[in-house]
Design a protein around this motif. Structure first.
Motif, short mmCIF file in Angstrom:
data_model
loop_
_atom_site.label_atom_id
_atom_site.label_comp_id
_atom_site.label_asym_id
_atom_site.label_seq_id
_atom_site.Cartn_x
_atom_site.Cartn_y
_atom_site.Cartn_z
N LYS A 153 0.79 -1.13 0.06
CA LYS A 153 0.02 -0.03 0.12
C LYS A 153 0.79 1.26 -0.20
CE LYS A 153 -3.96 -2.15 2.16
NZ LYS A 153 -4.70 -1.95 3.49
N TYR A 154 0.49 2.23 -0.66
CA TYR A 154 1.05 3.52 -0.66
C TYR A 154 -0.04 4.79 -0.55
CZ TYR A 154 0.18 3.40 -5.73
OH TYR A 154 -0.53 3.36 -6.75
N THR A 155 0.58 5.83 -0.14
CA THR A 155 -0.49 7.10 -0.08
C THR A 155 -0.01 8.26 -1.05
OG1 THR A 155 -0.69 6.37 2.16
CG2 THR A 155 -1.41 8.55 1.48
N ASN A 156 -0.96 8.71 -1.81
CA ASN A 156 -0.66 9.90 -2.34
C ASN A 156 -0.67 11.01 -1.81
OD1 ASN A 156 -1.69 12.39 -4.03
ND2 ASN A 156 -1.03 10.85 -5.62
N MET A 157 0.36 11.96 -1.77
CA MET A 157 0.81 13.09 -0.90
C MET A 157 -0.52 14.34 -0.93
SD MET A 157 4.45 14.07 -0.13
CE MET A 157 4.28 15.25 1.18
N GLY A 158 -0.93 14.35 -2.19
CA GLY A 158 -2.35 15.14 -2.49
C GLY A 158 -3.19 14.82 -1.51
N GLU A 159 -3.40 13.62 -1.58
CA GLU A 159 -4.62 13.02 -0.71
C GLU A 159 -4.53 13.25 0.83
OE1 GLU A 159 -5.63 8.99 -2.06
OE2 GLU A 159 -5.89 9.49 -4.00
N LEU A 160 -3.18 12.95 1.24
CA LEU A 160 -2.83 12.92 2.55
C LEU A 160 -3.20 14.41 2.98
CD1 LEU A 160 -1.81 11.98 5.23
CD2 LEU A 160 0.46 12.40 4.32
N ASN A 162 -4.89 16.93 1.55
CA ASN A 162 -6.27 17.27 1.59
C ASN A 162 -6.92 16.82 2.72
OD1 ASN A 162 -8.56 18.34 -0.29
ND2 ASN A 162 -9.35 16.24 -0.14
N SER A 163 -6.70 15.43 3.31
CA SER A 163 -7.49 14.96 4.48
C SER A 163 -7.14 15.64 5.62
CB SER A 163 -7.34 13.60 4.66
OG SER A 163 -5.75 13.34 4.91
N VAL A 164 -5.99 16.65 5.50
CA VAL A 164 -5.40 17.31 6.86
C VAL A 164 -5.78 18.68 6.94
CG1 VAL A 164 -3.73 15.26 7.57
CG2 VAL A 164 -2.96 17.15 6.31
N GLY A 165 -6.29 19.17 5.82
CA GLY A 165 -6.43 20.47 5.76
C GLY A 165 -6.23 21.41 4.59
N TRP A 166 -5.46 20.76 3.62
CA TRP A 166 -4.97 21.67 2.49
C TRP A 166 -6.10 21.69 1.59
CZ3 TRP A 166 -3.11 19.47 -2.61
CH2 TRP A 166 -2.73 20.39 -3.39
N LYS A 167 -6.45 23.08 1.33
CA LYS A 167 -7.76 23.40 0.48
C LYS A 167 -7.70 23.66 -0.97
CE LYS A 167 -9.34 25.57 5.06
NZ LYS A 167 -9.69 26.88 5.59
N HIS A 168 -6.54 23.50 -1.53
CA HIS A 168 -6.28 23.78 -2.74
C HIS A 168 -6.00 22.54 -3.95
CE1 HIS A 168 -6.03 27.75 -1.19
NE2 HIS A 168 -5.01 27.63 -0.55
N LYS A 169 -6.62 21.44 -3.52
CA LYS A 169 -6.41 20.18 -4.21
C LYS A 169 -7.26 20.45 -5.55
CE LYS A 169 -6.48 15.22 -4.36
NZ LYS A 169 -7.00 14.81 -5.44
N GLU A 170 -8.51 20.68 -5.30
CA GLU A 170 -9.07 21.05 -6.59
C GLU A 170 -8.77 21.83 -7.61
OE1 GLU A 170 -13.37 21.74 -5.84
OE2 GLU A 170 -13.58 19.69 -4.40
N LEU A 171 -8.21 23.05 -7.22
CA LEU A 171 -7.65 24.09 -8.06
C LEU A 171 -6.36 23.59 -8.73
CD1 LEU A 171 -7.54 27.09 -9.06
CD2 LEU A 171 -6.28 27.50 -6.85
N VAL A 172 -5.74 22.89 -7.96
CA VAL A 172 -4.38 22.37 -8.44
C VAL A 172 -4.81 21.40 -9.58
CG1 VAL A 172 -2.07 20.88 -8.24
CG2 VAL A 172 -2.82 23.00 -6.61
N ASP A 173 -5.73 20.65 -9.48
CA ASP A 173 -6.16 19.44 -10.34
C ASP A 173 -6.79 20.41 -11.68
OD1 ASP A 173 -5.49 17.48 -8.73
OD2 ASP A 173 -7.43 16.97 -7.88
N LYS A 174 -7.57 21.15 -11.54
CA LYS A 174 -7.98 22.03 -12.60
C LYS A 174 -7.02 22.63 -13.36
CE LYS A 174 -10.43 26.01 -11.92
NZ LYS A 174 -11.51 26.93 -11.86
N LEU A 175 -6.08 23.35 -12.76
CA LEU A 175 -4.89 23.91 -13.51
C LEU A 175 -4.13 22.82 -14.31
CD1 LEU A 175 -3.78 26.45 -10.98
CD2 LEU A 175 -5.03 27.06 -13.00
N GLU A 176 -3.68 21.75 -13.60
CA GLU A 176 -3.06 20.63 -14.23
C GLU A 176 -3.78 20.14 -15.42
OE1 GLU A 176 0.07 18.81 -13.33
OE2 GLU A 176 0.01 21.07 -13.18
N ASP A 177 -4.99 20.19 -15.43
CA ASP A 177 -5.68 19.57 -16.76
C ASP A 177 -5.72 20.64 -17.66
OD1 ASP A 177 -6.65 17.24 -15.19
OD2 ASP A 177 -8.73 18.19 -14.66
N LYS A 178 -5.81 21.85 -17.27
CA LYS A 178 -5.42 22.77 -18.54
C LYS A 178 -4.18 22.65 -19.16
CE LYS A 178 -6.92 27.16 -17.80
NZ LYS A 178 -7.30 28.36 -17.11
N ARG A 179 -2.93 22.78 -18.12
CA ARG A 179 -1.78 22.49 -18.61
C ARG A 179 -1.53 21.46 -19.72
NH1 ARG A 179 2.48 19.56 -17.64
NH2 ARG A 179 1.20 18.20 -15.94
#
Length: 220
Positions: A153-160, A162-179
């Protein structure tokens, strides 16, 4: 072979000779790299004087399940100054700062040499401009597929994060899709241009035969 010769495209075998020549800032794509292994390699390079930029830190992975890593982070968050918690230690929630803090602990940051080393490091979520148009590299010695046993098993750092209070996962994902969409358009144009060039070279092969012979004799 020296353990630090881990990236054939990144470092030359004579890297640690007496006349060490540092390269331009190296951009490393952290996607699917193991957190601790990548950080230890980067820390050694920083101490040697190399400037390093880490992009896509949210795609880095940590061995162990998400629940296990959430528990470890919760224990880490309990570590604070008893009388005045505002003085630290500070618990970063964004993946880029988590990575930065890990590397800071590997370079003896309370010394002048360590402070200079950590100053040569930059970490980012996603791939911001201008690094999206620069050559990015990987470190095979730190890749999950190379180092982690299949089935573990392994953990993605973005998910970790996001689960502890990082609030910009959706924004980064959207910008990465555009890139990625822009990158795909550029790649298709480049591929089409390459096909046209190959076709033109094939059509002019007879006319260029003598010129190519002359150039080959001159070492080109």
């Amino acid at each position: 072979m020296h353990s630090m010769i881990y990236l054939t495209t990144l470092l030359s075998p004579c890297r640690y000779s007496e006349t060490m020549v540092l390269e331009k800032p190296i951009i490393i794509d952290c996607r699917d790299h193991l957190h601790g292994r990548l950080c230890s390699i980067v820390a050694k390079e920083l101490l040697a004087g190399q400037k390093i930029i880490l992009v896509r830190c949210e795609e880095m992975v940590i061995s162990g399940s998400l629940v296990r890593n959430q528990t470890k982070y919760a224990q880490f968050r309990n570590k604070r100054m008893n009388t005045n918690p505002r003085k630290g230690p500070f618990h970063f929630r964004s993946p880029a700062r988590m990575v930065w803090r890990t590397i800071r602990g590997m370079v003896h940051q309370k010394t002048a040499r360590g402070q200079a080393a950590i100053g040569r490091l930059s970490t980012f979520e996603g791939i911001p401009h201008p690094y999206d148009k620069m050559k990015r590299k990987v470190i095979p010695a730190a890749l999950r597929v190379v180092r982690l046993k299949p089935g573990r098993k392994y953990t993605n750092m973005g998910e970790l994060a996001n689960s502890v209070g990082w609030k910009h996962k959706e924004l980064v994902d959207k910008l990465e899709d555009k890139r990625r969409a822009k990158s795909d358009v550029y790649f298709q144009k480049k591929k089409a241009a390459g096909a046209l060039k190959a076709k033109a070279e094939e059509a002019a092969a007879g006319d260029l035969a003598k010129i190519n012979e002359t150039l080959a004799a001159a070492g080109y």
